[in-house]
Design a protein around this motif. Structure first.
Motif, PDB file in Angstrom:
ATOM      1  N   ILE A 177     -14.813 -43.691 -23.540  1.00  0.00           N
ATOM      2  CA  ILE A 177     -13.739 -43.274 -22.634  1.00  0.00           C
ATOM      3  C   ILE A 177     -14.059 -41.914 -22.031  1.00  0.00           C
ATOM      4  CG2 ILE A 177     -11.305 -42.571 -22.529  1.00  0.00           C
ATOM      5  CD1 ILE A 177     -10.746 -44.694 -24.668  1.00  0.00           C
ATOM      6  N   PHE A 178     -14.519 -40.998 -22.875  1.00  0.00           N
ATOM      7  CA  PHE A 178     -14.912 -39.669 -22.414  1.00  0.00           C
ATOM      8  C   PHE A 178     -16.044 -39.760 -21.395  1.00  0.00           C
ATOM      9  CE2 PHE A 178     -18.041 -36.229 -23.085  1.00  0.00           C
ATOM     10  CZ  PHE A 178     -17.307 -35.147 -22.655  1.00  0.00           C
ATOM     11  N   THR A 179     -17.063 -40.572 -21.698  1.00  0.00           N
ATOM     12  CA  THR A 179     -18.212 -40.723 -20.807  1.00  0.00           C
ATOM     13  C   THR A 179     -17.810 -41.337 -19.472  1.00  0.00           C
ATOM     14  OG1 THR A 179     -19.634 -41.056 -22.745  1.00  0.00           O
ATOM     15  CG2 THR A 179     -20.534 -41.690 -20.608  1.00  0.00           C
ATOM     16  N   SER A 180     -16.951 -42.357 -19.523  1.00  0.00           N
ATOM     17  CA  SER A 180     -16.511 -43.002 -18.279  1.00  0.00           C
ATOM     18  C   SER A 180     -15.740 -42.031 -17.392  1.00  0.00           C
ATOM     19  CB  SER A 180     -15.647 -44.230 -18.603  1.00  0.00           C
ATOM     20  OG  SER A 180     -14.445 -43.836 -19.250  1.00  0.00           O
ATOM     21  N   GLU A 181     -14.967 -41.150 -18.004  1.00  0.00           N
ATOM     22  CA  GLU A 181     -14.206 -40.171 -17.224  1.00  0.00           C
ATOM     23  C   GLU A 181     -15.150 -39.130 -16.610  1.00  0.00           C
ATOM     24  OE1 GLU A 181     -10.964 -38.727 -15.346  1.00  0.00           O
ATOM     25  OE2 GLU A 181     -11.144 -40.558 -16.546  1.00  0.00           O
ATOM     26  N   ILE A 182     -16.173 -38.740 -17.365  1.00  0.00           N
ATOM     27  CA  ILE A 182     -17.179 -37.818 -16.811  1.00  0.00           C
ATOM     28  C   ILE A 182     -17.869 -38.432 -15.602  1.00  0.00           C
ATOM     29  CG2 ILE A 182     -19.418 -36.750 -17.255  1.00  0.00           C
ATOM     30  CD1 ILE A 182     -17.229 -35.174 -18.516  1.00  0.00           C
ATOM     31  N   ILE A 183     -18.264 -39.694 -15.733  1.00  0.00           N
ATOM     32  CA  ILE A 183     -18.930 -40.394 -14.622  1.00  0.00           C
ATOM     33  C   ILE A 183     -17.999 -40.506 -13.415  1.00  0.00           C
ATOM     34  CG2 ILE A 183     -19.918 -42.609 -13.912  1.00  0.00           C
ATOM     35  CD1 ILE A 183     -20.886 -42.972 -16.791  1.00  0.00           C
ATOM     36  N   HIS A 184     -16.725 -40.785 -13.697  1.00  0.00           N
ATOM     37  CA  HIS A 184     -15.746 -40.908 -12.611  1.00  0.00           C
ATOM     38  C   HIS A 184     -15.578 -39.585 -11.871  1.00  0.00           C
ATOM     39  CE1 HIS A 184     -12.201 -42.292 -10.452  1.00  0.00           C
ATOM     40  NE2 HIS A 184     -11.563 -41.224 -10.863  1.00  0.00           N
ATOM     41  N   LEU A 185     -15.598 -38.464 -12.615  1.00  0.00           N
ATOM     42  CA  LEU A 185     -15.444 -37.152 -11.989  1.00  0.00           C
ATOM     43  C   LEU A 185     -16.655 -36.783 -11.140  1.00  0.00           C
ATOM     44  CD1 LEU A 185     -13.859 -35.131 -14.938  1.00  0.00           C
ATOM     45  CD2 LEU A 185     -12.712 -35.928 -12.866  1.00  0.00           C
ATOM     46  N   LEU A 186     -17.818 -37.272 -11.567  1.00  0.00           N
ATOM     47  CA  LEU A 186     -19.030 -36.987 -10.807  1.00  0.00           C
ATOM     48  C   LEU A 186     -19.108 -37.817  -9.534  1.00  0.00           C
ATOM     49  CD1 LEU A 186     -21.648 -36.753 -13.717  1.00  0.00           C
ATOM     50  CD2 LEU A 186     -20.556 -34.887 -12.479  1.00  0.00           C
ATOM     51  N   PHE A 209      -4.684 -43.558 -19.198  1.00  0.00           N
ATOM     52  CA  PHE A 209      -4.366 -44.936 -19.580  1.00  0.00           C
ATOM     53  C   PHE A 209      -5.307 -45.458 -20.659  1.00  0.00           C
ATOM     54  CE2 PHE A 209      -1.985 -45.442 -15.474  1.00  0.00           C
ATOM     55  CZ  PHE A 209      -0.794 -45.884 -16.055  1.00  0.00           C
ATOM     56  N   LEU A 210      -6.587 -45.129 -20.534  1.00  0.00           N
ATOM     57  CA  LEU A 210      -7.552 -45.565 -21.547  1.00  0.00           C
ATOM     58  C   LEU A 210      -7.270 -44.904 -22.896  1.00  0.00           C
ATOM     59  CD1 LEU A 210     -10.888 -45.540 -19.483  1.00  0.00           C
ATOM     60  CD2 LEU A 210      -9.601 -47.535 -20.282  1.00  0.00           C
ATOM     61  N   SER A 211      -6.847 -43.642 -22.865  1.00  0.00           N
ATOM     62  CA  SER A 211      -6.514 -42.936 -24.108  1.00  0.00           C
ATOM     63  C   SER A 211      -5.286 -43.548 -24.778  1.00  0.00           C
ATOM     64  CB  SER A 211      -6.274 -41.452 -23.821  1.00  0.00           C
ATOM     65  OG  SER A 211      -7.445 -40.834 -23.321  1.00  0.00           O
ATOM     66  N   ILE A 212      -4.296 -43.905 -23.961  1.00  0.00           N
ATOM     67  CA  ILE A 212      -3.107 -44.569 -24.511  1.00  0.00           C
ATOM     68  C   ILE A 212      -3.490 -45.926 -25.109  1.00  0.00           C
ATOM     69  CG2 ILE A 212      -0.881 -45.610 -23.922  1.00  0.00           C
ATOM     70  CD1 ILE A 212      -0.530 -43.405 -21.835  1.00  0.00           C
ATOM     71  N   GLY A 213      -4.380 -46.641 -24.426  1.00  0.00           N
ATOM     72  CA  GLY A 213      -4.863 -47.909 -24.958  1.00  0.00           C
ATOM     73  C   GLY A 213      -5.587 -47.732 -26.278  1.00  0.00           C
ATOM     74  N   TRP A 214      -6.397 -46.680 -26.374  1.00  0.00           N
ATOM     75  CA  TRP A 214      -7.096 -46.384 -27.624  1.00  0.00           C
ATOM     76  C   TRP A 214      -6.087 -46.100 -28.733  1.00  0.00           C
ATOM     77  CZ3 TRP A 214      -7.316 -42.639 -31.295  1.00  0.00           C
ATOM     78  CH2 TRP A 214      -8.445 -42.581 -32.114  1.00  0.00           C
ATOM     79  N   TRP A 215      -5.053 -45.333 -28.401  1.00  0.00           N
ATOM     80  CA  TRP A 215      -4.012 -45.005 -29.379  1.00  0.00           C
ATOM     81  C   TRP A 215      -3.294 -46.262 -29.866  1.00  0.00           C
ATOM     82  CZ3 TRP A 215       1.421 -45.450 -28.825  1.00  0.00           C
ATOM     83  CH2 TRP A 215       2.158 -44.790 -29.822  1.00  0.00           C
ATOM     84  N   THR A 232     -10.446 -36.783 -30.926  1.00  0.00           N
ATOM     85  CA  THR A 232      -9.323 -36.066 -30.315  1.00  0.00           C
ATOM     86  C   THR A 232      -9.775 -35.268 -29.102  1.00  0.00           C
ATOM     87  OG1 THR A 232      -8.238 -35.882 -32.474  1.00  0.00           O
ATOM     88  CG2 THR A 232      -7.486 -34.405 -30.729  1.00  0.00           C
ATOM     89  N   LEU A 233     -10.900 -34.577 -29.229  1.00  0.00           N
ATOM     90  CA  LEU A 233     -11.427 -33.786 -28.110  1.00  0.00           C
ATOM     91  C   LEU A 233     -11.798 -34.684 -26.933  1.00  0.00           C
ATOM     92  CD1 LEU A 233     -13.689 -31.235 -30.046  1.00  0.00           C
ATOM     93  CD2 LEU A 233     -11.435 -30.829 -29.053  1.00  0.00           C
ATOM     94  N   PHE A 234     -12.485 -35.785 -27.220  1.00  0.00           N
ATOM     95  CA  PHE A 234     -12.892 -36.708 -26.154  1.00  0.00           C
ATOM     96  C   PHE A 234     -11.682 -37.291 -25.425  1.00  0.00           C
ATOM     97  CE2 PHE A 234     -16.954 -37.712 -28.742  1.00  0.00           C
ATOM     98  CZ  PHE A 234     -17.599 -36.621 -28.177  1.00  0.00           C
ATOM     99  N   LEU A 235     -10.719 -37.762 -26.197  1.00  0.00           N
ATOM    100  CA  LEU A 235      -9.554 -38.415 -25.603  1.00  0.00           C
ATOM    101  C   LEU A 235      -8.663 -37.427 -24.861  1.00  0.00           C
ATOM    102  CD1 LEU A 235      -8.665 -40.774 -28.579  1.00  0.00           C
ATOM    103  CD2 LEU A 235      -9.679 -41.452 -26.401  1.00  0.00           C
ATOM    104  N   SER A 236      -8.510 -36.233 -25.402  1.00  0.00           N
ATOM    105  CA  SER A 236      -7.691 -35.212 -24.742  1.00  0.00           C
ATOM    106  C   SER A 236      -8.301 -34.819 -23.405  1.00  0.00           C
ATOM    107  CB  SER A 236      -7.545 -33.988 -25.644  1.00  0.00           C
ATOM    108  OG  SER A 236      -6.891 -34.318 -26.848  1.00  0.00           O
ATOM    109  N   PHE A 237      -9.622 -34.654 -23.372  1.00  0.00           N
ATOM    110  CA  PHE A 237     -10.303 -34.328 -22.117  1.00  0.00           C
ATOM    111  C   PHE A 237     -10.130 -35.446 -21.099  1.00  0.00           C
ATOM    112  CE2 PHE A 237     -13.955 -34.693 -19.317  1.00  0.00           C
ATOM    113  CZ  PHE A 237     -14.025 -33.419 -18.776  1.00  0.00           C
ATOM    114  N   ALA A 238     -10.311 -36.687 -21.561  1.00  0.00           N
ATOM    115  CA  ALA A 238     -10.185 -37.830 -20.661  1.00  0.00           C
ATOM    116  C   ALA A 238      -8.765 -37.945 -20.114  1.00  0.00           C
ATOM    117  CB  ALA A 238     -10.573 -39.114 -21.385  1.00  0.00           C
ATOM    118  N   ALA A 239      -7.777 -37.762 -20.977  1.00  0.00           N
ATOM    119  CA  ALA A 239      -6.375 -37.872 -20.551  1.00  0.00           C
ATOM    120  C   ALA A 239      -6.004 -36.766 -19.574  1.00  0.00           C
ATOM    121  CB  ALA A 239      -5.456 -37.840 -21.767  1.00  0.00           C
TER     122      ALA A 239
END
Length: 210
Positions: A201-210, A26-32, A11-18
């Motif tokens: 998903i969380f990691t990919s979003e972190i990389i994208h932000l960097l 979109f990735l979080s919705i796909g996971w859901w 939940t924490l990972f997906l909420s941060f990513a979303a």
């Protein structure tokens, strides 16, 4: 997801990513869509629909005001889907188990106890509102602002009194600080796979932000 620990971190990972970006949303919705029972897990579809409608109204206003209303709608919808799923999946006592597992039998137990009492209070308030609405409907009364304000005041007052009574009961039973608890968690292969994908998903979003 049976393992409350994996559910919490997912939940924490997906909420941060979303919240961080449209790709994460979109990735979080796909996971859901893949790892949950989707709308079958929502017991209160009226509440979910109301939240989505409220977000849609805000999104439309934001869009016509020159903001990114569509992006806001997608991101917040993803967060609501994840939040609704984890709320419906929650079982009584699991916050106490997870907090004790994370922070120990003192601080963790206290934190988990407060969380469980808070959630119980919310559920009681929801039940009170449901009963009041039924009673008002039977009496032919309208559910409008003039009725909501005094009823809300009465419900809050009653919950404060119940909280005071609960604290006195805990004190009478000898509760001082912390407690002993040995939580047991069960993980299925699907739980672990879902957790891994939420972390990716969380990691990919972190990389994208960097």
């Amino acid at each position: 997801m049976q393992d409350a620990r994996l559910r919490l971190f997912s939940t924490l990972f997906l909420s941060f990513a979303a919240f961080s970006g449209i790709i994460g949303a979109f990735l979080s919705i796909g996971w859901w869509l893949v790892f949950t029972d989707r709308f079958k897990s929502f017991q209160n579809l009226r509440l979910f629909t109301g939240l989505i409608f409220m977000i849609a109204v805000i999104a439309v206003i934001t869009q016509f005001s020159g903001g990114e209303g569509l992006l806001y709608f997608i991101r917040m919808s993803a967060i609501i889907l994840i939040a609704g799923w984890v709320f419906e999946e929650r079982e009584s006592g699991e916050f106490l188990d997870v907090c004790t597992w994370m922070f120990g039998n003192k601080k963790g137990f206290n934190l988990g106890l407060v969380a469980e009492m808070g959630i119980t209070t919310i559920q009681l308030i929801e039940e009170d509102i449901r009963r009041i609405r039924i009673a008002m409907k039977l009496k032919g009364m309208k559910w409008d602002l003039s009725a909501i304000i005094p009823l809300a005041t009465n419900i809050i007052y009653n919950q404060i009194k119940k909280t005071e009574e609960q604290s006195k009961i805990l004190a009478c039973r000898g509760y001082l600080d912390g407690g002993t608890l040995c939580p047991v968690f069960r993980s299925t292969p699907k739980d672990k796979i879902a957790f891994i994908f939420s972390f990716l998903i969380f990691t990919s979003e972190i990389i994208h932000l960097l």
